[in-house]
Design an enzyme around this catalytic site. Structure first.
Site, PDB file in Angstrom:
ATOM      1  N   CYS A 179      50.864  47.133  38.805  1.00  0.00           N
ATOM      2  CA  CYS A 179      51.587  45.965  39.316  1.00  0.00           C
ATOM      3  C   CYS A 179      52.231  46.380  40.644  1.00  0.00           C
ATOM      4  CB  CYS A 179      52.637  45.485  38.328  1.00  0.00           C
ATOM      5  SG  CYS A 179      53.713  44.206  39.026  1.00  0.00           S
ATOM      6  N   ASP A 228      58.669  40.184  53.021  1.00  0.00           N
ATOM      7  CA  ASP A 228      57.282  39.843  52.699  1.00  0.00           C
ATOM      8  C   ASP A 228      56.351  40.465  53.748  1.00  0.00           C
ATOM      9  OD1 ASP A 228      55.877  37.313  50.907  1.00  0.00           O
ATOM     10  OD2 ASP A 228      54.728  38.177  52.565  1.00  0.00           O
ATOM     11  N   GLY A 281      49.558  28.718  43.256  1.00  0.00           N
ATOM     12  CA  GLY A 281      49.169  29.706  44.260  1.00  0.00           C
ATOM     13  C   GLY A 281      49.767  31.083  44.055  1.00  0.00           C
ATOM     14  N   HIS A 317      59.358  43.987  34.577  1.00  0.00           N
ATOM     15  CA  HIS A 317      58.098  43.262  34.750  1.00  0.00           C
ATOM     16  C   HIS A 317      58.117  41.994  33.906  1.00  0.00           C
ATOM     17  CE1 HIS A 317      53.946  42.568  35.816  1.00  0.00           C
ATOM     18  NE2 HIS A 317      53.820  42.104  34.577  1.00  0.00           N
ATOM     19  N   HIS A 369      58.670  36.535  41.288  1.00  0.00           N
ATOM     20  CA  HIS A 369      59.331  36.752  42.573  1.00  0.00           C
ATOM     21  C   HIS A 369      59.704  35.421  43.184  1.00  0.00           C
ATOM     22  CE1 HIS A 369      54.986  36.457  43.280  1.00  0.00           C
ATOM     23  NE2 HIS A 369      55.288  35.869  44.427  1.00  0.00           N
ATOM     24  N   THR A 421      49.865  34.808  43.526  1.00  0.00           N
ATOM     25  CA  THR A 421      48.878  35.870  43.732  1.00  0.00           C
ATOM     26  C   THR A 421      49.337  37.214  43.195  1.00  0.00           C
ATOM     27  OG1 THR A 421      49.724  36.329  45.952  1.00  0.00           O
ATOM     28  CG2 THR A 421      47.902  34.761  45.784  1.00  0.00           C
ATOM     29  N   CYS A 462      56.079  46.120  40.613  1.00  0.00           N
ATOM     30  CA  CYS A 462      56.713  47.203  39.842  1.00  0.00           C
ATOM     31  C   CYS A 462      56.755  48.470  40.690  1.00  0.00           C
ATOM     32  CB  CYS A 462      55.957  47.469  38.540  1.00  0.00           C
ATOM     33  SG  CYS A 462      56.352  46.309  37.213  1.00  0.00           S
ATOM     34  N   ASN A 515      56.158  30.653  42.964  1.00  0.00           N
ATOM     35  CA  ASN A 515      54.851  30.083  42.666  1.00  0.00           C
ATOM     36  C   ASN A 515      54.431  30.488  41.258  1.00  0.00           C
ATOM     37  OD1 ASN A 515      54.490  28.922  45.258  1.00  0.00           O
ATOM     38  ND2 ASN A 515      53.915  30.917  46.081  1.00  0.00           N
ATOM     39  N   HIS A 535      53.985  39.264  39.123  1.00  0.00           N
ATOM     40  CA  HIS A 535      55.318  39.784  38.788  1.00  0.00           C
ATOM     41  C   HIS A 535      56.278  38.777  39.409  1.00  0.00           C
ATOM     42  CE1 HIS A 535      58.218  43.435  38.502  1.00  0.00           C
ATOM     43  NE2 HIS A 535      58.930  42.397  38.926  1.00  0.00           N
TER      44      HIS A 535
END
Ligand code: 5GP
Ligand code: ZN
Length: 114
Positions: free
Chosen positions: A4, A30, A93, A46, A100, A95, A7, A87, A98
């Site tokens: 991940c 980002d 969407g 997680h 966020h 992607t 993580c 999302n 995990h």
């Protein structure tokens, strides 16, 4: 969780530009910003997505909201405003699997949803 990305960012195995951190959450820039301010706020547990949240995870939700306030002040958008997005699923969407929250701002975003 193995494999991940987020993580690995929380454990610093993968480097990131950290904006804010405490024992429950980490906020980092980002990699592909869509606005002048684009910071991700991520729990240090997680949790795959918002639909997987349980009652015992609510302490993370509280921590995430408090961290968003700190990020907004650090990034200088606490007075000008910003947008928070999470999302979920294919149509949403998502992607990275995990949980966020995108904190997006630094310009007038208007009513558009993307
Ligand atoms: P999602 O589409 O799942 O809501 O958002 C995932 C976000 O994570 C995207 O905006 C993407 O640019 C960002 N992202 C993906 N991999 C990395 C990474 O390794 N480091 C950082 N800093 N951001 C990432
Ligand atoms: Zn994870």
């Amino acid at each position: 969780m193995e494999d991940c990305i987020f993580c690995k960012i929380t454990t610093k195995e993968i480097p990131s530009t950290i904006v804010y951190e405490n024992d429950k959450v980490i906020a980092f820039e980002d990699a592909h910003p869509v606005a002048p301010v684009h910071t991700l706020v991520v729990p240090k547990k997680h949790i795959a997505n918002m639909m997987e949240l349980t009652d015992e995870d609510m302490e993370y939700i509280v921590a995430i909201h408090k961290a968003i306030q700190e990020v907004a002040k650090i990034k200088g958008v606490d007075k000008t405003g910003f947008r928070v997005i999470t999302n979920y699923g294919e149509d949403g969407g998502q992607t990275v699997m995990h949980l966020h929250y995108h904190v997006i701002g630094g310009e007038h975003l208007g009513p558009k949803i993307r």
